[in-house]
Design an enzyme around this catalytic site. Structure first.
Site, PDB file in Angstrom:
ATOM      1  N   ASN A 187       2.390   1.407   4.256  1.00 52.82           N
ATOM      2  CA  ASN A 187       2.675   0.115   4.919  1.00 52.82           C
ATOM      3  C   ASN A 187       2.407   0.207   6.433  1.00 52.82           C
ATOM      4  OD1 ASN A 187       5.535  -2.130   5.440  1.00 52.82           O
ATOM      5  ND2 ASN A 187       3.409  -2.672   5.069  1.00 52.82           N
ATOM      6  N   CYS A 237       0.871  -1.189   0.000  1.00 52.83           N
ATOM      7  CA  CYS A 237       0.000   0.000   0.000  1.00 52.83           C
ATOM      8  C   CYS A 237       0.900   1.229   0.000  1.00 52.83           C
ATOM      9  CB  CYS A 237      -0.978  -0.023   1.176  1.00 52.83           C
ATOM     10  SG  CYS A 237      -0.213   0.007   2.812  1.00 52.83           S
ATOM     11  N   ASP A 284      -8.079   3.950   1.160  1.00 48.95           N
ATOM     12  CA  ASP A 284      -7.123   4.362   2.191  1.00 48.95           C
ATOM     13  C   ASP A 284      -7.901   4.822   3.418  1.00 48.95           C
ATOM     14  OD1 ASP A 284      -5.268   5.613   3.755  1.00 48.95           O
ATOM     15  OD2 ASP A 284      -4.409   6.815   2.149  1.00 48.95           O
ATOM     16  N   CYS A 291      -1.347   0.853   7.348  1.00 49.23           N
ATOM     17  CA  CYS A 291      -2.789   0.595   7.521  1.00 49.23           C
ATOM     18  C   CYS A 291      -3.255  -0.656   6.777  1.00 49.23           C
ATOM     19  CB  CYS A 291      -3.614   1.797   7.047  1.00 49.23           C
ATOM     20  SG  CYS A 291      -3.316   3.300   7.993  1.00 49.23           S
ATOM     21  N   ARG A 292      -3.283  -0.595   5.427  1.00 49.36           N
ATOM     22  CA  ARG A 292      -3.892  -1.679   4.644  1.00 49.36           C
ATOM     23  C   ARG A 292      -3.007  -2.899   4.462  1.00 49.36           C
ATOM     24  NH1 ARG A 292      -5.199   2.234  -0.229  1.00 49.36           N
ATOM     25  NH2 ARG A 292      -3.276   3.089   0.641  1.00 49.36           N
ATOM     26  N   SER A 293      -1.775  -2.704   3.964  1.00 51.78           N
ATOM     27  CA  SER A 293      -0.955  -3.896   3.670  1.00 51.78           C
ATOM     28  C   SER A 293      -0.541  -4.688   4.917  1.00 51.78           C
ATOM     29  CB  SER A 293       0.246  -3.563   2.772  1.00 51.78           C
ATOM     30  OG  SER A 293       1.093  -2.590   3.344  1.00 51.78           O
TER      31      SER A 293
HETATM   32  P1  4NP Z   1      -1.712   2.830   4.072  1.00 48.81           P
HETATM   33  O1  4NP Z   1      -2.375   4.158   4.649  1.00 48.81           O
HETATM   34  O2  4NP Z   1      -1.192   3.161   2.694  1.00 48.81           O
HETATM   35  O3  4NP Z   1      -2.864   1.867   4.017  1.00 48.81           O
HETATM   36  O4  4NP Z   1      -0.640   2.407   5.019  1.00 48.81           O
HETATM   37  C1  4NP Z   1      -1.690   5.381   4.737  1.00 48.81           C
HETATM   38  C2  4NP Z   1      -0.803   5.602   5.734  1.00 48.81           C
HETATM   39  C3  4NP Z   1      -0.151   6.827   5.853  1.00 48.81           C
HETATM   40  C4  4NP Z   1      -0.424   7.818   4.929  1.00 48.81           C
HETATM   41  C5  4NP Z   1      -1.317   7.583   3.911  1.00 48.81           C
HETATM   42  C6  4NP Z   1      -1.951   6.355   3.808  1.00 48.81           C
HETATM   43  N1  4NP Z   1       0.209   9.073   5.049  1.00 48.81           N
HETATM   44  O5  4NP Z   1      -0.111   9.977   4.258  1.00 48.81           O
HETATM   45  O6  4NP Z   1       1.071   9.249   5.930  1.00 48.81           O
END
Ligand code: 4NP
Length: 150
Positions: A11, A8, A122, A13-15
């Site tokens: 790294n 994602c 997201d 939240c989702r992955s």
């Molecule tokens: P992820 O979510 O891609 O599912 O881990 C996010 C985590 C952090 C951010 C964006 C999405 N960020 O902008 O810091």
């Protein structure tokens, strides 16, 4: 040994959820699962507390995970690279050197619903509900992936 990488943006939240869920559905002797982010912003960090919490609610512990960026070597080290959304897809495919590497990259929800290009949203800027929604989507996709890996 088959090797699967979940990708994602951060790294955190989702992955990490995808990694934890798939690990819970496969035999670790036969399938290696890891995750990475297209951005290095959160490198070294634990998963987001909301991902840790939703995993915990479903009986999974993902607190052994730490964020790391996706690197070019991942194309060589993994057989399947599952991304969460089309932005992750462009970012990863841009780093591919060959058609074979590019072909390893797939939108994870297309495993469940082929060719629909459904996105795993997201959840970072939303509430807890977003994380439960992501969990449910990934649980279904990972069940399909686990069955395919057998
Ligand atoms: P992820 O979510 O891609 O599912 O881990 C996010 C985590 C952090 C951010 C964006 C999405 N960020 O902008 O810091």
């Amino acid at each position: 040994m088959k090797k699967v990488l979940m990708v994602c943006l951060g790294n955190i939240c989702r992955s990490p959820l995808a990694e934890g869920i798939l690990k819970s559905k496969v035999n670790s002797d036969n399938v290696y699962v890891d995750s990475a982010g297209t951005s290095a912003t959160h490198q070294g960090e634990l998963p987001d507390p909301r991902s840790i919490e939703v995993a915990h609610l479903h009986g999974l512990d993902i607190t052994d995970q730490r964020s790391r960026p996706f690197i070019k070597d991942d194309f060589k080290n993994f057989d399947y690279i599952y991304v969460m959304d089309s932005s992750n897809y462009s970012d990863v495919v841009e780093m591919a050197s060959t058609h074979q590497e590019k072909a390893k990259v797939k939108l994870i929800m297309n495993e469940l619903n082929p060719k629909q290009n459904e996105q795993v949203p997201d959840p970072y800027y939303g509430g807890e509900k977003g994380f439960e929604n992501v969990y449910q989507m990934l649980d279904k996709a990972c069940q399909k992936i686990a069955n395919q890996l057998k």
